[in-house]
Design an enzyme around this catalytic site. Structure first.
Site, short mmCIF file in Angstrom:
data_model
loop_
_atom_site.label_atom_id
_atom_site.label_comp_id
_atom_site.label_asym_id
_atom_site.label_seq_id
_atom_site.Cartn_x
_atom_site.Cartn_y
_atom_site.Cartn_z
N GLY A 74 -25.58 -17.38 -9.23
CA GLY A 74 -26.77 -17.32 -10.06
C GLY A 74 -26.49 -17.66 -11.52
O GLY A 74 -27.27 -18.36 -12.18
N ASN A 154 -34.57 -8.14 -11.72
CA ASN A 154 -33.48 -7.44 -11.05
C ASN A 154 -33.46 -5.94 -11.31
O ASN A 154 -32.90 -5.18 -10.53
CB ASN A 154 -32.13 -8.05 -11.45
CG ASN A 154 -32.02 -8.29 -12.94
OD1 ASN A 154 -32.89 -8.94 -13.54
ND2 ASN A 154 -30.98 -7.79 -13.55
N GLN A 189 -33.17 -12.70 -7.32
CA GLN A 189 -33.61 -11.46 -6.65
C GLN A 189 -34.71 -11.72 -5.64
O GLN A 189 -34.91 -10.92 -4.72
CB GLN A 189 -34.11 -10.45 -7.70
CG GLN A 189 -33.02 -9.87 -8.58
CD GLN A 189 -32.05 -8.98 -7.84
OE1 GLN A 189 -32.36 -8.39 -6.79
NE2 GLN A 189 -30.85 -8.85 -8.37
N THR A 247 -13.96 -29.51 -6.47
CA THR A 247 -13.96 -29.41 -5.01
C THR A 247 -14.90 -28.29 -4.58
O THR A 247 -14.87 -27.19 -5.15
CB THR A 247 -12.53 -29.13 -4.50
OG1 THR A 247 -11.69 -30.19 -4.96
CG2 THR A 247 -12.49 -29.07 -2.99
N CYS A 337 -25.05 -5.04 -14.27
CA CYS A 337 -24.33 -5.90 -15.19
C CYS A 337 -24.03 -5.21 -16.50
O CYS A 337 -23.10 -5.56 -17.21
CB CYS A 337 -25.13 -7.17 -15.45
SG CYS A 337 -25.84 -7.85 -13.95
C1 LIG Z 1 -27.42 -11.34 -10.04
C2 LIG Z 1 -28.37 -12.16 -10.82
C3 LIG Z 1 -27.95 -13.32 -11.49
C4 LIG Z 1 -26.48 -13.73 -11.56
O1 LIG Z 1 -25.92 -14.04 -10.34
P1 LIG Z 1 -24.31 -14.08 -10.15
O2 LIG Z 1 -24.13 -14.48 -8.74
O3 LIG Z 1 -23.79 -12.74 -10.49
O4 LIG Z 1 -23.80 -15.13 -11.06
C5 LIG Z 1 -28.89 -14.05 -12.16
N1 LIG Z 1 -30.19 -13.68 -12.18
C6 LIG Z 1 -30.63 -12.57 -11.57
C7 LIG Z 1 -32.08 -12.21 -11.63
C8 LIG Z 1 -29.74 -11.78 -10.86
O5 LIG Z 1 -30.18 -10.67 -10.27
#
Ligand SMILES: *Cc1c(COP(=O)(O)O)cnc(C)c1O
Length: 394
Positions: A74, A154, A189, A247, A337
């Site tokens: 993400g 989230n 999410q 890769t 986070c």
């Molecule tokens: C978890 C999350 C991300 C980040 O994803 P990662 O796989 O940890 O890089 C970004 N946006 C939202 C809304 C998330 O919940």
């Protein structure tokens, strides 16, 4: 998980890998390990597997496979959407619109753009975390190149009106006879619970994350609509049409394709099960603790069915999380986070919560393995821990 009895209520942070997903990934570690860019036949097996995964993702998004880019998750997809559009379309202007409750992987790249002279409009949200569609359209300027609004939040599970923003944006562009601004949504999410049809949503770019949909961590997708050009942020090889050099993470890509297909297939049944379980959880808890409140919308159509973000007045959320952990129950404060940094959640602040309320908030996010028995155990543990934690305060 550490013990057999562990209860995992942190599915917004990440999900366990579905056994069917793990199964389809396994051959790509030690059997089909060839580099898909190589010329021998074995490489075709691997590049074929990437194509299959790309097709699976494209089918769920109702788009063509060449609009799907595989990334490392993400964070990278959000960075690539923001910086990739900004750097490519800088001649059009230097203005971007986002909501105030975006994930940091959207907000932090914007801070670096601001240092380069970009201006960013951060739209406020209402007390439930909802973005106002008219506000989005009103904020557009001639030099706006991108709008980014998350599909679902989230921390509080609020589902944003993406399709409606998309519809009104299409009308705006038609009236002004322009392709700008482009529209990105972070569906990290949302992907497990909502319809990802990019035609219905009218989005130009969309982020999906494997580790939140019972797929492998470190896997992600950025959908980029045909005809929308973006600048790479990683350069080197020609993988992913030269937009994402390096890769490929083959097991990750294969796993993500399968995970997205499975999670969308199970969605209808699982959503209603989770919603009923969330309602049961909150109502039972409120019988014991009448003062608790939900952050965000009431349980219903505009809240993710697995998300409960609860204010326990007078109780340190972090202490509660640690106490519950000692009983084998895993949940989170404001957001996983920020668990380490402990800076108060920008999402809860944006919906008008004061710092006391923010520190007293705990997030429970349910998932596929969550049972009613686990919820009952959790309610009892919360009641017991509050007795302890409140007496500590005296
Ligand atoms: C978890 C999350 C991300 C980040 O994803 P990662 O796989 O940890 O890089 C970004 N946006 C939202 C809304 C998330 O919940």
């Amino acid at each position: 998980m550490r013990t057999k009895k562990a209860i995992y209520l942190d599915h917004a942070a990440t999900t366990p890998v579905d056994p069917q997903v793990r199964q389809i990934m396994l051959p790509f570690f030690s059997k089909h390990y060839a580099n898909p860019s190589a010329l021998y036949k074995e490489a075709l097996i691997v590049s074929g597997a990437i194509n299959d995964a790309r097709r699976k993702v494209a089918d769920v998004l109702h788009t063509n496979p060449d609009s799907i880019l595989f990334t490392s998750g993400g964070t990278e997809s959000n960075n690539l959407a923001i910086l990739g559009i900004a750097h490519k379309h800088i001649n059009q202007g230097k203005h971007i619109i986002v909501s105030a409750i975006e994930h940091h992987s959207v907000l932090y790249p914007l801070e670096s753009l601001e240092k380069d002279g970009w201006s960013v409009t951060k739209l406020p949200v209402d007390e439930n975390g909802l973005v106002n569609v008219a506000d989005v359209i009103k904020a557009i300027r001639a030099e706006t190149v991108l709008i980014s609004v998350m599909y679902a939040n989230n921390e509080i599970g609020t589902i944003e009106p993406i399709a409606e923003i998309g519809r009104q944006l299409l009308r705006y562009r038609k009236e002004k006879n322009t392709v700008y601004p482009y529209f990105h949504t972070d569906a990290a999410q949302a992907a497990g619970y909502l319809d990802l049809d990019v035609e219905k949503l009218h989005v130009d770019l969309m982020t999906v994350n494997g580790g939140k949909i019972y797929g492998p961590k470190g896997s992600g997708v950025l959908f980029v609509r045909r005809g929308v050009a973006i600048e790479p942020i990683m350069t080197g090889g020609t993988q992913e049409k030269g937009i994402r050099a390096g890769t490929e993470n083959i097991p990750g890509i294969v796993g993500l394709g399968q995970a997205l297909k499975l999670v969308q297939k199970k969605q209808t049944v699982e959503n209603s099960r989770l919603r009923a379980l969330s309602e049961f959880f909150f109502e039972k808890l409120r019988k014991i603790l009448p003062d608790i409140r939900l952050n965000g919308l009431a349980i219903g159509d505009n809240r993710l069915p697995n998300n409960l973000n609860v204010v326990f007045d007078g109780v340190d959320g972090e202490a509660l999380v640690i106490y519950l952990d000692s009983r084998g129950i895993m949940c989170a404060t404001g957001s996983a986070c920020t668990a380490i940094s402990r800076e108060p959640s920008h999402v809860l602040a944006a919906i008008g919560k004061n710092s006391a309320e923010i520190l007293c908030s705990v997030r429970f996010t349910l998932g596929r393995e969550t049972t009613k028995a686990q919820v009952i155990t959790t309610i009892k543990a919360i009641a017991a821990s509050l007795k302890m934690l409140k007496s500590d305060l005296k």
